[in-house]
Design a protein around this motif. Structure first.
Motif, PDB file in Angstrom:
ATOM      1  N   GLY A   1     -58.458  33.950 -61.091  1.00 15.53           N
ATOM      2  CA  GLY A   1     -57.534  32.493 -60.883  1.00 15.53           C
ATOM      3  C   GLY A   1     -56.803  31.507 -59.244  1.00 15.53           C
TER       4      GLY A   1
ATOM      5  N   ALA B   1     -56.173  29.505 -64.121  1.00 15.76           N
ATOM      6  CA  ALA B   1     -55.447  30.086 -63.014  1.00 15.76           C
ATOM      7  C   ALA B   1     -54.486  30.625 -63.600  1.00 15.76           C
ATOM      8  CB  ALA B   1     -54.895  29.123 -61.872  1.00 15.76           C
TER       9      ALA B   1
ATOM     10  N   ALA C   1     -55.915  33.798 -65.403  1.00 17.62           N
ATOM     11  CA  ALA C   1     -55.737  35.105 -65.028  1.00 17.62           C
ATOM     12  C   ALA C   1     -54.209  35.663 -64.545  1.00 17.62           C
ATOM     13  CB  ALA C   1     -56.567  34.550 -63.932  1.00 17.62           C
ATOM     14  N   ARG C   2     -54.072  35.085 -63.961  1.00 16.44           N
ATOM     15  CA  ARG C   2     -52.422  35.707 -63.786  1.00 16.44           C
ATOM     16  C   ARG C   2     -51.814  36.433 -64.895  1.00 16.44           C
ATOM     17  NH1 ARG C   2     -49.976  34.820 -59.054  1.00 16.44           N
ATOM     18  NH2 ARG C   2     -51.657  34.645 -57.782  1.00 16.44           N
TER      19      ARG C   2
END
Length: 549
Positions: free
Chosen positions: A170, A221, A224-225
């Motif tokens: 990410g 991003a 992924a977070r």
């Protein structure tokens, strides 16, 4: 007011540096962390009030043309987010000062939690794309370090490894998005991001619009977070973290997709491809993670998968352009999940107390658990409540957002109402009446909260998002999912039983953590290397069902 904004964001980091410099012990470190968090929260609330009354406030270093080079800027969205971040930081620091008393790594926790609070707040109010990127990366590093709180413990090592690799994916995507913007139009000024989005749309990158590429990288991003499929396995591995770390993670860091995409809403909302991808991954995550949560038997495991499902629903809202509803979801989920994690240790005690309550009579229990009563209270009543609430309050929601909120809200509050009826000590009539009253109160509070946030941030986030996923696609997809679930749930005969068993086994195995073999002592490893291999005839036969253990 610029000094107050800087205080709200930077004070926890500065206090952490001072505590390290003077090498104070764990008790003094805990006290300093709590005091710093309290001051930061007061400053953040002051920023929220000022932005609500007087508009955006900034503490920015500018270039010759007035563009931001470095600094912080807070509008109403930023004020809400830093107030939430510092509040969660204060609660967790206070809880950790007691729950980690005597822990040899308690001082490390308090210092890293201060750094994490500052970095998370900076993500919400950074004035430039580059500044947001730096704060984002610091957040990743601080969280991965916190997950290694019990450093030599294999599950903690595995959690840190998985989270680190997932965050690397990410963070690399966000680095790519910021660098692409820098090389095409210069660093993004978050105070005028709408103009920068238009400039990006006019730039070409590898035969396509630079804006679309940046928007897709922002989605990666955020995925992924926020532990969305397919980059979601890191979140269940964090069960090894101490409870204060879990509260920080689930109440703050894991909301990263919502914070990032709301802050970049002019960029994200201008790309139909990015919004469609976010919608699809959010829908898949909401379904899979919620289903896994339902088969979990442990408290923290169910909470972890519930968080993943809630993040999927949050990104669904972003995919249909309901940015204010997503912000309301971030705030509500953060406070609710922090309370649940910090109270997870008392869940067994609460369950024991509930078991000592008076039980329903056999006829009352049978009536409340009957299918007609469950369908009326769990489905018909919530739908009627939402219809009335949307008519009376009339929030500014698109048709797609209304469909999502009604469907998922009905399922959630209907399940809660049925759970109440299953645990209440009352007889049939009081149980049904209180369940129905609770449904109407909950629905009106939810729709009212969304409306409040919609009006509060109306000048900050867009309402009309042409690139958002439309109501037709939302309705078609939800109907298809409902039909598929209905076929599996109600298919008769042996084939239906087989489908249901397979679905349960798949969900249970998906939610199970991968076993981690403990490292063998050195003398055992050396003897293992020198031992001859077993011949096939010498190897023990595998156990089969029915073999004596």
């Amino acid at each position: 007011m610029s000094g107050v904004l800087v205080t709200a964001v930077a004070l926890p980091l500065l206090v952490a540096a001072v505590l390290v410099l003077f090498r104070l012990g764990p008790p003094r470190t805990a006290q300093g962390a709590v005091v710093a968090s309290a001051i930061a929260f007061v400053a953040a609330m002051a920023v929220l009030v000022v932005t609500a009354v007087d508009g955006p406030t900034s503490a920015v270093v500018t270039d010759g043309e007035g563009g931001a080079r470095l600094g912080l800027t807070a509008d109403r969205v930023g004020g809400v987010l830093i107030a939430l971040t510092t509040l969660v930081g204060l609660i967790v620091q206070s809880f950790g000062s007691r729950s980690l008393l005597g822990d040899p790594r308690a001082r490390r926790f308090h210092l890293l939690a201060l750094v994490l609070t500052s970095a998370t707040a900076a993500v919400a109010v950074a004035a430039t794309g580059a500044g947001l990127l730096v704060a984002w990366i610091v957040t990743s590093v601080a969280l991965v370090a916190l997950l290694g709180h019990r450093a030599p413990w294999p599950p903690a090592v595995e959690a840190r490894r998985r989270t680190g690799w997932s965050f690397l994916v990410g963070d690399a995507a966000l680095v790519g998005a910021v660098l692409l913007a820098v090389f095409t139009i210069g660093d993004i000024d978050m105070r005028s991001i709408g103009a920068d989005a238009a400039a990006l749309d006019g730039e070409d990158f590898l035969g396509t619009s630079a804006l679309s590429v940046v928007a897709l990288l922002l989605v990666v991003a955020g995925v992924a977070r926020s532990a969305l499929v397919p980059i979601h396995r890191w979140l269940p591995s964090t069960l090894a973290a101490p409870t204060p770390v879990s509260a920080l993670l689930h109440a703050g860091v894991v909301n990263g997709a919502g914070v990032l995409l709301i802050r970049f809403s002019p960029v994200f909302g201008s790309s139909a491809t990015a919004m469609t991808v976010a919608f699809a991954l959010g829908m898949l995550t909401a379904l899979v993670a919620t289903a896994v949560m339902l088969v979990r038997t442990d408290v923290k495991g169910a909470l972890v998968w519930s968080t993943s499902g809630q993040m999927g629903f949050m990104v669904l809202q972003l995919g249909v352009g309901a940015f204010a509803a997503a912000l309301f979801h971030i705030v509500g989920h953060a406070l609710y999940k922090a309370a649940l994690f910090l109270g997870a240790g008392g869940a067994i005690t609460a369950h024991t107390r509930q078991g000592r309550r008076p039980h329903l009579g056999r006829s009352d229990a049978a009536t409340l658990r009957s299918t007609p009563v469950r369908l009326i209270v769990g489905l018909a009543v919530p739908l009627a409540a939402f219809a009335l609430a949307l008519f009376v309050i009339d929030p500014h929601l698109t048709a797609a957002a209304r469909i999502l909120i009604v469907v998922f809200g009905t399922l959630s509050i209907g399940r809660a109402a049925n759970g109440w009826m299953g645990s209440t000590p009352f007889t049939v009539r009081p149980s049904v009446v209180t369940a129905v009253a609770g449904v109407f109160v909950g629905v009106f509070a939810y729709v009212g909260g969304i409306t409040l946030f919609e009006n509060f941030v109306a000048d900050v986030v867009p309402y009309d998002v042409p690139a958002a996923v439309g109501p037709v696609w939302v309705a078609v997809l939800l109907v298809a999912i409902a039909l598929a679930i209905g076929v599996v749930a109600f298919a008769p005969g042996p084939r239906g039983d087989s489908w249901r068993r397979s679905a349960y086994v798949w969900l249970f195995s998906t939610g199970a953590a991968r076993p981690i073999a403990p490292a063998a002592p050195a003398h055992e490893r050396s003897s293992t290397r020198s031992a001859p291999a077993l011949a096939p005839s010498d190897a023990p036969a595998p156990l089969t069902v029915g073999d004596p253990a």
